[in-house]
Design a protein around this motif. Structure first.
Motif, mmCIF file in Angstrom:
data_model
loop_
_atom_site.group_PDB
_atom_site.id
_atom_site.type_symbol
_atom_site.label_atom_id
_atom_site.label_comp_id
_atom_site.label_asym_id
_atom_site.label_seq_id
_atom_site.Cartn_x
_atom_site.Cartn_y
_atom_site.Cartn_z
ATOM 1 N N MET A 352 5.118 -4.199 8.557
ATOM 2 C CA MET A 352 3.727 -3.828 8.815
ATOM 3 C C MET A 352 3.723 -2.545 9.640
ATOM 4 S SD MET A 352 0.866 -6.129 10.819
ATOM 5 C CE MET A 352 0.441 -7.173 9.440
ATOM 6 N N ILE A 353 2.970 -1.523 9.207
ATOM 7 C CA ILE A 353 2.938 -0.251 9.933
ATOM 8 C C ILE A 353 1.502 0.229 10.089
ATOM 9 C CG2 ILE A 353 5.194 0.351 8.977
ATOM 10 C CD1 ILE A 353 3.792 2.533 7.357
ATOM 11 N N GLU A 354 1.268 0.971 11.169
ATOM 12 C CA GLU A 354 -0.050 1.533 11.430
ATOM 13 C C GLU A 354 -0.126 2.967 10.891
ATOM 14 O OE1 GLU A 354 -2.120 -0.570 12.760
ATOM 15 O OE2 GLU A 354 -0.588 -2.048 13.328
ATOM 16 N N ILE A 355 -1.291 3.322 10.377
ATOM 17 C CA ILE A 355 -1.580 4.698 9.998
ATOM 18 C C ILE A 355 -2.727 5.147 10.901
ATOM 19 C CG2 ILE A 355 -2.163 6.288 8.120
ATOM 20 C CD1 ILE A 355 0.439 4.810 7.660
ATOM 21 N N PRO A 356 -2.393 5.688 12.089
ATOM 22 C CA PRO A 356 -3.410 5.955 13.111
ATOM 23 C C PRO A 356 -4.548 6.854 12.634
ATOM 24 C CG PRO A 356 -1.200 6.203 14.017
ATOM 25 C CD PRO A 356 -1.047 6.073 12.542
ATOM 26 N N GLU A 357 -4.225 7.886 11.832
ATOM 27 C CA GLU A 357 -5.253 8.832 11.406
ATOM 28 C C GLU A 357 -6.339 8.158 10.579
ATOM 29 O OE1 GLU A 357 -2.064 9.280 11.241
ATOM 30 O OE2 GLU A 357 -1.730 10.914 12.661
ATOM 31 N N GLU A 358 -5.955 7.125 9.813
ATOM 32 C CA GLU A 358 -6.922 6.436 8.965
ATOM 33 C C GLU A 358 -7.384 5.108 9.561
ATOM 34 O OE1 GLU A 358 -6.518 6.730 4.650
ATOM 35 O OE2 GLU A 358 -4.480 7.463 4.965
ATOM 36 N N LYS A 359 -6.798 4.743 10.719
ATOM 37 C CA LYS A 359 -7.149 3.489 11.395
ATOM 38 C C LYS A 359 -6.998 2.286 10.472
ATOM 39 C CE LYS A 359 -10.361 5.722 14.606
ATOM 40 N NZ LYS A 359 -11.741 5.777 15.140
ATOM 41 N N ILE A 360 -5.855 2.242 9.794
ATOM 42 C CA ILE A 360 -5.547 1.111 8.914
ATOM 43 C C ILE A 360 -4.141 0.610 9.212
ATOM 44 C CG2 ILE A 360 -7.074 1.855 7.032
ATOM 45 C CD1 ILE A 360 -4.594 2.965 5.598
ATOM 46 N N THR A 361 -3.876 -0.615 8.806
ATOM 47 C CA THR A 361 -2.554 -1.224 8.927
ATOM 48 C C THR A 361 -2.041 -1.526 7.535
ATOM 49 O OG1 THR A 361 -3.143 -2.244 11.045
ATOM 50 C CG2 THR A 361 -1.237 -3.136 9.888
ATOM 51 N N LEU A 362 -0.930 -0.900 7.162
ATOM 52 C CA LEU A 362 -0.337 -1.121 5.842
ATOM 53 C C LEU A 362 0.728 -2.205 5.901
ATOM 54 C CD1 LEU A 362 0.153 2.508 4.435
ATOM 55 C CD2 LEU A 362 -1.748 0.929 4.023
ATOM 56 N N VAL A 363 0.867 -2.933 4.808
ATOM 57 C CA VAL A 363 1.951 -3.895 4.624
ATOM 58 C C VAL A 363 2.851 -3.328 3.533
ATOM 59 C CG1 VAL A 363 2.550 -6.222 3.891
ATOM 60 C CG2 VAL A 363 0.547 -5.855 5.340
ATOM 61 N N VAL A 364 4.100 -3.078 3.889
ATOM 62 C CA VAL A 364 5.043 -2.436 2.969
ATOM 63 C C VAL A 364 6.158 -3.419 2.628
ATOM 64 C CG1 VAL A 364 6.614 -0.494 2.605
ATOM 65 C CG2 VAL A 364 4.539 -0.189 3.992
ATOM 66 N N ASP A 365 6.406 -3.596 1.338
ATOM 67 C CA ASP A 365 7.462 -4.487 0.858
ATOM 68 C C ASP A 365 8.593 -3.626 0.285
ATOM 69 O OD1 ASP A 365 9.104 -6.337 -0.311
ATOM 70 O OD2 ASP A 365 7.541 -7.363 -1.435
ATOM 71 N N PRO A 366 9.633 -3.341 1.079
ATOM 72 C CA PRO A 366 10.720 -2.480 0.589
ATOM 73 C C PRO A 366 11.548 -3.122 -0.518
ATOM 74 C CG PRO A 366 10.730 -2.646 2.999
ATOM 75 C CD PRO A 366 9.833 -3.726 2.482
ATOM 76 N N LEU A 367 11.508 -4.440 -0.627
ATOM 77 C CA LEU A 367 12.272 -5.115 -1.677
ATOM 78 C C LEU A 367 11.565 -5.003 -3.014
ATOM 79 C CD1 LEU A 367 14.484 -6.943 -2.817
ATOM 80 C CD2 LEU A 367 13.157 -8.913 -2.004
#
Length: 451
Positions: A352-367
């Motif tokens: 889970m990572i934050e994108i401060p400029e857009e004020k959103i939290t992304l969920v990234v699945d590297p697998l």
């Protein structure tokens, strides 16, 4: 023994005793300079350096602390803390630090779980949540907040989700142990959390050298990525693509060290979801600390595979791979059950990572090469029908992730109720088509030379 060698469990217990007696010189003689610098308080190291300078033992300073230009002490203890490997400092006393950390790990999770367990009991007695409001109150509140819930209601909904999870978990556990209940299970989960946190703490000592080497590698890689001036999406796809180019593929990891799963991401490494997610989180934080990346336990259902449109990254499956059982490490607590607990604790780890400029939290699945966003406390994937496929599992995160990560996840969930999130707009920015376009661009830049 070799000063640079790893320490086993028996030696770790001896290390604790030496820390309590403040016999740091013996620690250096037995365990080497890395562990010595890691556990020795800064003021003690300064006194030692001053003494060595007075005795004109400059070569000893170099051997013990590194270059003379770093005489203010290359404080690995402070560096480790920044990267989540340190003991909590308490007046610079290592023994108190150890006791304080264990006390914190005991007090905080027990308090949290007792609170949630208490709400469970309240629900059973009153058939209503203490956070519930009447229809009139909800209408009035919504009207005064432009149709959005207020902070109290958001907090209540998040706690209710946790309560529902525990009640469901307790019901399945009752099938095996009829005498259990929600409160007993919350306390048991608290014990498991403490066990796993101490396990991670012990492994950080056992594999300190590996951590230092790993950190050197990803710091160099992060600097290379930063020099490319990529967008957030391009950075995400570049890291994932380079990682799959680096490892041999998906399979049973050779080390699979609890809490240090990222150490399996090496040349010719073999990885599962936890290794890939842990590595991805560490790299993203080195590229930009504002990403605030951390691991997240989720449950993936069957539709996640059947309805998913993955990004165009070539993945390899390594058949017949096995874990190296000769590696000495502390192990996590394994819950014994005759029933499938995955729907309650999770079966997959993502980042889970934050994108401060857009004020959103992304969920990234590297697998599985997929991206989603957190909205109203729930995960919406951009590559599945209706955004379904992954569910955040609070109980799994409580057991398998550190408290500071859980707190940050709670803040992200809370914020996701208040943010203006346009799913259609984000689909265009981070969906499958945008991911593949980002991949094409970063591949035109060229393969990483530091990973």
């Amino acid at each position: 023994m070799n000063k640079e060698s790893l320490i086993n469990e028996e030696q770790l217990q001896n290390l604790y005793k030496l820390m309590e007696s403040k016999d740091y010189q013996t620690i250096y003689e037995i365990y080497g300079k890395d562990i010595y610098n890691y556990v020795t308080p800064k003021n003690q190291k300064r006194k030692d350096i001053k003494k060595l300078v007075e005795n004109k033992r400059h070569s000893a300073i170099y051997d013990k602390y590194g270059k003379v230009s770093t005489i203010k002490v290359r404080d690995l203890r402070k560096k480790a803390k920044k990267n989540k490997y340190s003991l909590k400092k308490s007046n610079n006393k290592a023994a108190e630090s150890l006791k304080g950390k264990i006390a914190l790990m005991t007090l905080v999770p027990t308090t949290i779980m007792c609170l949630v367990g208490g709400v469970c009991v309240y629900n059973q007695k009153n058939q209503q949540s203490p956070f519930s409001k009447s229809e009139q109150e909800v209408t009035y509140t919504s009207f005064n907040n432009n149709g959005k819930p207020n902070d109290f209601e958001i907090f209540g909904e998040i706690v209710e989700d946790a309560v529902d999870s525990i009640n469901e978990y307790a019901e399945i556990r009752k099938q095996q142990n009829p005498d259990t209940n929600a409160l007993k299970e919350t306390l048991e989960l608290g014990k498991i959390h403490i066990h796993n946190q101490i396990t991670e703490f012990g492994n950080e000592f056992l594999f300190l050298n590996e951590q230092i080497e790993y950190e050197k590698g990803i710091k160099a890689y992060a600097e290379e990525i930063k020099s490319l001036n990529l967008s957030d999406l391009q950075t995400i796809m570049k890291v994932i693509d380079d990682t799959w180019e680096t490892i041999d593929g998906y399979g049973a990891p050779k080390k699979d060290i609890y809490g240090l799963w990222r150490l399996d991401i090496t040349d010719a490494g073999i990885a599962k979801c936890r290794n890939l997610a842990d590595d991805f989180s560490a790299i993203m934080n080195n590229i930009n600390p504002k990403y605030n990346a951390r691991n997240l336990m989720v449950y993936q259902d069957g539709s996640y595979y059947t309805d998913n449109s993955f990004a165009n990254v070539e993945r390899n499956v390594v058949d017949g791979s096995k874990r190296d059982t000769s590696i000495n490490q502390f192990s996590e607590y394994e819950i014994e059950s005759n029933y499938n607990l995955e729907p309650y604790l999770g079966n997959h780890m993502v980042s889970m990572i934050e994108i401060p400029e857009e004020k959103i939290t992304l969920v990234v699945d590297p697998l599985n090469l997929s991206i989603g966003v957190l909205k109203d406390g729930k995960i919406n994937m951009f590559s599945t029908i209706g955004g379904k496929g992954l569910e955040n599992k609070d109980l799994g995160n409580f057991i398998y992730t550190p408290l500071n990560d859980q707190f940050r996840t709670f803040i992200s969930k809370f914020s996701s109720y208040k943010s203006e999130i346009d799913l259609e707009k984000l689909q265009k920015e981070y969906g499958n088509q945008a991911q593949n376009a980002a991949l094409n661009y970063v591949r035109s830049v060229g393969r990483s030379v530091t990973r």
